[in-house]
Design a protein around this motif. Structure first.
Motif, PDB file in Angstrom:
ATOM      1  N   UNK A  56      -5.437  -1.816 103.731  1.00 28.41           N
ATOM      2  CA  UNK A  56      -6.199  -2.227 104.440  1.00 28.41           C
ATOM      3  C   UNK A  56      -7.413  -2.638 103.110  1.00 28.41           C
ATOM      4  N   UNK A  57      -8.164  -4.179 103.499  1.00 27.91           N
ATOM      5  CA  UNK A  57      -8.254  -4.402 102.925  1.00 27.91           C
ATOM      6  C   UNK A  57      -9.887  -3.892 102.358  1.00 27.91           C
ATOM      7  N   UNK A  58     -10.197  -4.176 100.911  1.00 27.60           N
ATOM      8  CA  UNK A  58     -11.250  -3.345 100.852  1.00 27.60           C
ATOM      9  C   UNK A  58     -12.384  -3.871 100.465  1.00 27.60           C
ATOM     10  N   UNK A  59     -12.986  -2.787 101.867  1.00 28.73           N
ATOM     11  CA  UNK A  59     -14.474  -3.489 102.373  1.00 28.73           C
ATOM     12  C   UNK A  59     -15.606  -3.778 101.127  1.00 28.73           C
ATOM     13  N   UNK A  60     -15.837  -3.265 100.282  1.00 28.79           N
ATOM     14  CA  UNK A  60     -16.332  -3.253  98.676  1.00 28.79           C
ATOM     15  C   UNK A  60     -16.048  -4.393  97.671  1.00 28.79           C
ATOM     16  N   UNK A  61     -15.211  -5.097  97.806  1.00 33.37           N
ATOM     17  CA  UNK A  61     -14.774  -6.011  97.098  1.00 33.37           C
ATOM     18  C   UNK A  61     -14.922  -6.951  96.564  1.00 33.37           C
ATOM     19  N   UNK A  62     -15.943  -7.696  97.932  1.00 29.47           N
ATOM     20  CA  UNK A  62     -17.000  -8.774  97.813  1.00 29.47           C
ATOM     21  C   UNK A  62     -18.614  -7.684  96.410  1.00 29.47           C
ATOM     22  N   UNK A  63     -18.468  -7.243  96.467  1.00 27.03           N
ATOM     23  CA  UNK A  63     -19.692  -6.756  95.552  1.00 27.03           C
ATOM     24  C   UNK A  63     -18.419  -6.286  94.108  1.00 27.03           C
ATOM     25  N   UNK A  64     -17.636  -7.077  93.837  1.00 26.60           N
ATOM     26  CA  UNK A  64     -16.622  -6.673  92.487  1.00 26.60           C
ATOM     27  C   UNK A  64     -17.657  -7.205  90.777  1.00 26.60           C
ATOM     28  N   UNK A  65     -18.252  -8.568  91.274  1.00 28.06           N
ATOM     29  CA  UNK A  65     -19.214  -9.057  90.128  1.00 28.06           C
ATOM     30  C   UNK A  65     -20.159  -7.739  90.084  1.00 28.06           C
ATOM     31  N   UNK A  66     -21.216  -7.487  91.163  1.00 25.57           N
ATOM     32  CA  UNK A  66     -22.058  -6.207  90.618  1.00 25.57           C
ATOM     33  C   UNK A  66     -21.315  -5.076  90.315  1.00 25.57           C
ATOM     34  N   UNK A  67     -20.294  -4.456  91.113  1.00 20.56           N
ATOM     35  CA  UNK A  67     -19.761  -3.003  90.350  1.00 20.56           C
ATOM     36  C   UNK A  67     -19.816  -3.434  88.977  1.00 20.56           C
ATOM     37  N   UNK A  68     -19.423  -4.783  88.260  1.00 20.70           N
ATOM     38  CA  UNK A  68     -19.055  -4.999  86.977  1.00 20.70           C
ATOM     39  C   UNK A  68     -20.025  -4.970  85.746  1.00 20.70           C
ATOM     40  N   UNK A  69     -21.363  -5.562  86.857  1.00 24.39           N
ATOM     41  CA  UNK A  69     -22.432  -5.730  86.183  1.00 24.39           C
ATOM     42  C   UNK A  69     -23.093  -4.118  85.557  1.00 24.39           C
ATOM     43  N   UNK A  70     -22.982  -3.331  86.804  1.00 27.41           N
ATOM     44  CA  UNK A  70     -23.497  -2.417  87.365  1.00 27.41           C
ATOM     45  C   UNK A  70     -23.081  -1.221  86.177  1.00 27.41           C
ATOM     46  N   UNK A  71     -21.680  -0.968  86.265  1.00 24.78           N
ATOM     47  CA  UNK A  71     -21.089  -0.431  85.175  1.00 24.78           C
ATOM     48  C   UNK A  71     -21.284  -0.948  83.983  1.00 24.78           C
ATOM     49  N   UNK A  72     -21.229  -2.254  83.710  1.00 27.01           N
ATOM     50  CA  UNK A  72     -21.741  -2.490  82.277  1.00 27.01           C
ATOM     51  C   UNK A  72     -24.154  -2.027  81.901  1.00 27.01           C
ATOM     52  N   UNK A  73     -24.359  -2.381  82.425  1.00 28.32           N
ATOM     53  CA  UNK A  73     -25.690  -2.334  82.117  1.00 28.32           C
ATOM     54  C   UNK A  73     -25.468  -0.346  82.108  1.00 28.32           C
ATOM     55  N   UNK A  74     -24.985  -0.058  82.905  1.00 30.47           N
ATOM     56  CA  UNK A  74     -25.009   1.370  82.827  1.00 30.47           C
ATOM     57  C   UNK A  74     -25.226   2.943  81.487  1.00 30.47           C
ATOM     58  N   UNK A  75     -23.289   2.145  81.208  1.00 27.22           N
ATOM     59  CA  UNK A  75     -22.313   2.337  80.268  1.00 27.22           C
ATOM     60  C   UNK A  75     -23.375   2.255  78.894  1.00 27.22           C
ATOM     61  N   UNK A  76     -24.208   0.888  78.857  1.00 29.65           N
ATOM     62  CA  UNK A  76     -25.078   0.631  77.363  1.00 29.65           C
ATOM     63  C   UNK A  76     -26.137   1.247  76.783  1.00 29.65           C
ATOM     64  N   UNK A  77     -26.511   1.986  78.072  1.00 32.51           N
ATOM     65  CA  UNK A  77     -27.735   2.798  78.957  1.00 32.51           C
ATOM     66  C   UNK A  77     -28.004   4.142  78.338  1.00 32.51           C
ATOM     67  N   UNK A  78     -28.658   4.995  78.153  1.00 33.41           N
ATOM     68  CA  UNK A  78     -28.185   6.797  78.114  1.00 33.41           C
ATOM     69  C   UNK A  78     -28.693   7.212  79.281  1.00 33.41           C
ATOM     70  N   UNK A  79     -29.605   6.753  80.057  1.00 37.26           N
ATOM     71  CA  UNK A  79     -29.841   6.637  81.522  1.00 37.26           C
ATOM     72  C   UNK A  79     -29.774   5.169  82.386  1.00 37.26           C
ATOM     73  N   UNK A  80     -29.645   6.084  83.739  1.00 37.91           N
ATOM     74  CA  UNK A  80     -29.447   5.716  84.985  1.00 37.91           C
ATOM     75  C   UNK A  80     -31.158   4.336  85.169  1.00 37.91           C
ATOM     76  N   UNK A  81     -31.764   3.395  85.048  1.00 39.74           N
ATOM     77  CA  UNK A  81     -32.894   2.831  85.299  1.00 39.74           C
ATOM     78  C   UNK A  81     -32.856   2.590  86.569  1.00 39.74           C
TER      79      UNK A  81
END
Length: 397
Positions: free
Chosen positions: A1-26
């Motif tokens: 089955x094709x991952x329906x969220x695969x198209x958002x891989x770049x967004x996921x990476x950016x989001x996880x990088x941002x939230x990992x570097x911040x003490x809270x989710x902005x």
């Protein structure tokens, strides 16, 4: 089955990088409850609210609250239908009449949100045979309305009448309608549009002009009709679109015009036709807030004073803001890491603002976006400026 969220891989990476570097989710800050228009509880602490767009403080209007409660008790809490089915109540027509009168226009359409007002108006006015000329910094709802319309889209440089005229001149032989769309106050930066110059250009080239006064309705002009009123060019604006969720403190949107095709727009605007209409208590609260706004012009005066105080204060502590003094005051920083750290420090010191990050920002630099209220006291503004200054020194800015 094709991952329906695969198209958002770049967004996921950016989001996880941002939230990992911040003490809270902005993106998930919770205002646990408002104490007043200008103060709320965030993370258990009293926090100054400088990121709510509640320009006149009318989300806490006693008149609007009373109207909402009384109407909910007598008419219920929803319409359960769209405007063209069972969703038009007498209150909807009454609000439309009041808004048309306020703007000195013949017609008004009320939408369920401000986003839908842009989406529904633009897509009803133009189609694949027409041309849309959009300010490059236009709100996402304007771009989405353009996509829904299918019209050819031409962008002109932000707030640049010369560039707009150059692009219109190239379209002199185009057979379709031409609609220019600009905002009164731009929501990210607080820049004010030269609508008067756009009116001159559209008149000479036989185009239409739509102004989104979402952030200037209730804010600018002697009566609060926005930038067009302030610049004396209301008669040259074909369509004015806006929202209730800023100055009136409720939710919903509108389009006002003197053109007689509004009844046709009601039959071809999909965002108007295929969504539930505003519930009666929201309509009642909106009418009461509109009356409150009209009866208290001193709110606009206080808002302008507060905007000037915050703008000057932030510049005095050495921070970079836009040139226009408006209720939107944005501090520009250079890096995302810097902005995230600055934003967290502000919140930890009791000041809430909006963190705006690329690619959503006009020049791909991060912003700390403040919105000022008439409800802010001078002491609250000075306290916010002091915290900005302390944090700036901590970051070596």
């Amino acid at each position: 089955m094709t991952d329906i969220f695969a198209k958002h891989a770049g967004l996921r990476e950016a989001y996880e990088g941002l939230t990992a570097a911040s003490p809270r989710n902005p993106f998930e800050v919770v205002i646990e409850r408002p104490i007043s228009a200008s103060v709320g509880i965030i993370e258990g602490r009293e926090t100054l609210l400088f990121g709510t767009n509640n320009y006149l403080g009318l989300s806490q209007s006693k008149k609007a609250i009373d109207a909402a409660v009384e109407t909910a008790e007598t008419m219920g809490v929803g319409t359960t239908g769209s405007r063209i089915a069972n969703g038009t109540f007498g209150l909807h027509r009454k609000l439309e009449a009041k808004l048309a009168e306020f703007f000195r226009r013949k017609h008004c359409m009320v939408f369920s949100t401000g986003y839908q007002a842009n989406l529904g108006t633009i897509s009803a006015l133009v189609n694949k045979d027409d041309v849309l000329l959009l300010d490059a910094d236009s709100h996402a709802s304007i771009y989405d309305g353009a996509k829904l319309s299918g019209a050819q889209v031409i962008r002109f440089r932000h707030n640049d009448p010369v560039d707009l005229e150059k692009r219109l001149a190239r379209l002199k032989d185009h057979p379709g309608a031409k609609l220019i769309v600009a905002e009164g106050i731009y929501s990210m930066t607080g820049n004010v549009a030269p609508l008067d110059k756009f009116v001159d250009i559209k008149t000479r080239y036989g185009a239409y002009l739509m102004a989104d006064e979402a952030h200037s309705f209730g804010v600018l002009g002697d009566h609060g009709r926005g930038v067009a009123e302030m610049q004396g060019c209301e008669d040259g604006i074909d369509f004015v679109v806006g929202t209730f969720s800023k100055s009136l403190g409720t939710v919903g949107g509108y389009c006002v015009t003197d053109h007689d095709g509004v009844d046709l727009m009601r039959l071809c605007s999909r965002p108007y036709m295929f969504t539930a209409s505003l519930p009666p208590e929201i309509i009642a609260a909106t009418m009461a807030a509109l009356e409150d706004m009209q009866e208290r012009p001193e709110l606009r005066i206080k808002l302008q004073e507060n905007a000037a105080r915050l703008h000057a204060g932030l510049q005095k502590v050495g921070l970079k803001t836009g040139e226009h003094v408006s209720p939107v005051v944005a501090v520009t920083l250079e890096t995302v890491d810097q902005a995230v750290g600055f934003w967290n420090a502000l919140l930890e010191n009791g000041v809430y603002v909006n963190l705006s990050l690329p690619p959503a920002t006009p020049d791909n630099r991060p912003l700390l976006r403040c919105s000022v209220m008439a409800a802010h006291s001078p002491e609250e503004i000075d306290r916010a400026v002091a915290v900005f200054g302390e944090v700036a020194r901590h970051f070596g800015l």
